[in-house]
Write an enzyme that holds these catalytic residues in place. Sequence first.
Site, PDB file in Angstrom:
ATOM      1  CE  LYS A   1      -3.331  -2.901   0.216  1.00 37.17           C
ATOM      2  NZ  LYS A   1      -3.933  -3.378  -1.033  1.00 37.17           N
TER       3      LYS A   1
ATOM      4  CD  GLU B   1      -5.202   6.273   3.665  1.00 41.90           C
ATOM      5  OE1 GLU B   1      -6.361   5.912   3.902  1.00 41.90           O
ATOM      6  OE2 GLU B   1      -4.497   5.777   2.772  1.00 41.90           O
TER       7      GLU B   1
ATOM      8  NE  ARG C   1      -7.308  -8.029  -2.488  1.00 39.40           N
ATOM      9  CZ  ARG C   1      -8.481  -7.477  -2.184  1.00 39.40           C
ATOM     10  NH1 ARG C   1      -9.552  -7.762  -2.898  1.00 39.40           N
ATOM     11  NH2 ARG C   1      -8.580  -6.630  -1.173  1.00 39.40           N
TER      12      ARG C   1
END
Length: 451
Positions: free
Chosen positions: A116, A200, A292
């Site tokens: 990420k 984040e 994915r």
Amino acid sequence: MFNKVVVANRGAVAARVLRALNAMGIHSVAVYSEADAGAPYLEMAGEAYAIGPAPARESYLNQDALIEVLRKSHSDGLHPGYGFLSENAGFAQRVVNAGARFIGPSPRWIEAMGHKTRARELAAEHGMPMAAGSGVLPADPAAALAAARAIGFPVLVKPAGGGGGIGMLPAKDEGELVAAVERSRSMAERGFGNAEVYLERLIERPRHVEFQVLGDTHGSAAHLFERDCSTQRRNQKVIEEAPAPGIARARTDAVAEQIAGIMRKMGYDNIGTVEMLMAGDGSFSVLEMNTRLQAEHGVTEEVTGVDLVQAQVRSAAGERLSDILPVRILLKGHALQARVYAEDPRNFFPSPGRLKVFRPPQDPRVRVETGYAEGRDVTPHYDPMVAKVIVHAGTREQAIDHLADALGAFDIQGIKHNLPAVLAVLRSEAFRAGRVHTGLIPEVLSQRKAA
């Protein structure tokens, strides 16, 4: 095209991939842990192999066992599904090294985008809007505190090597941060075999809008519009829909085209989803990219007519996107998906147990994806999702009514489940009006409790 493919997963996604392989005439191989022995979807496979005890670390995350099945079955492909090892670049490379093809992006893209924090850096380099965040946190708690102060509280602690809401924990102040980081690391290690986490900025009441992309090995990439996945609990999606309600078509199309252009420029070569947050002012920022198949892919299939699993397999087999996708992909109607979880509808804690009654709606217009059957046990070892219920209709209002009717006809006994909570949300005025955001479920349930 592939001759034989190992499906390295379980439950609803294993059943979904097996169905696609069977439709394509590709021989299929299933795997199962001790807890999943006798699961109904295993009958869909041409071969099935036991891979270990119930704990995921000893079965579905056991790379050696899966590679051994690949070799033993003489398969030339492996489909990872979603979760588990689907975004593990090292495992993808092991599949390649074993002489087979990994049905997903090439290992280099999983490494670049599946991690990420590296994905955020790459997206920023290509001009995508980004929310404030950190790199992978070192072990030193002081470093985590410094990173959080630089971003500004509240923050969200997130695993760097996995998705699905697992291990995502908020911290509203310094007092909560250290414990949240440690807990997130533990959950990430158990769920993905990777304990790395990052921070984040936590945006209050955002919308979660994601864009479906598909690339090939010949330099082409395209988008298949967007999905709104804002209706969540504890950062895990519960209701998903396509297209996103209440956003101008020109706005989402522009973002989708920008993303597809970046994917083409980068040479992205299989299926993927760019997840974004939309703030109250309408601005988008990249959340992450999942390299994915997504659990919510079905709503995109319903509004585009494209079988994404078959498209993913065909791309991995080397076909060109121009042969896989229609010349022009059109949006038709509205699709909704509800995830049915074995959990207490009041606090959303998992509720494992035996499915004494498990009777999905029998309406042929309703699509049910599940890996369970009546009499099977929902164990505490895996994600508690027991089914996905998907509907498609001409309008959003019709789709909401159709889904509510389908869920009302779903008879589940023996476990606690979230159907009462999902139905309350579907029938709420805010949801029906399209005023969705990531805090809508607790908001609706608190109002219901107060009433």
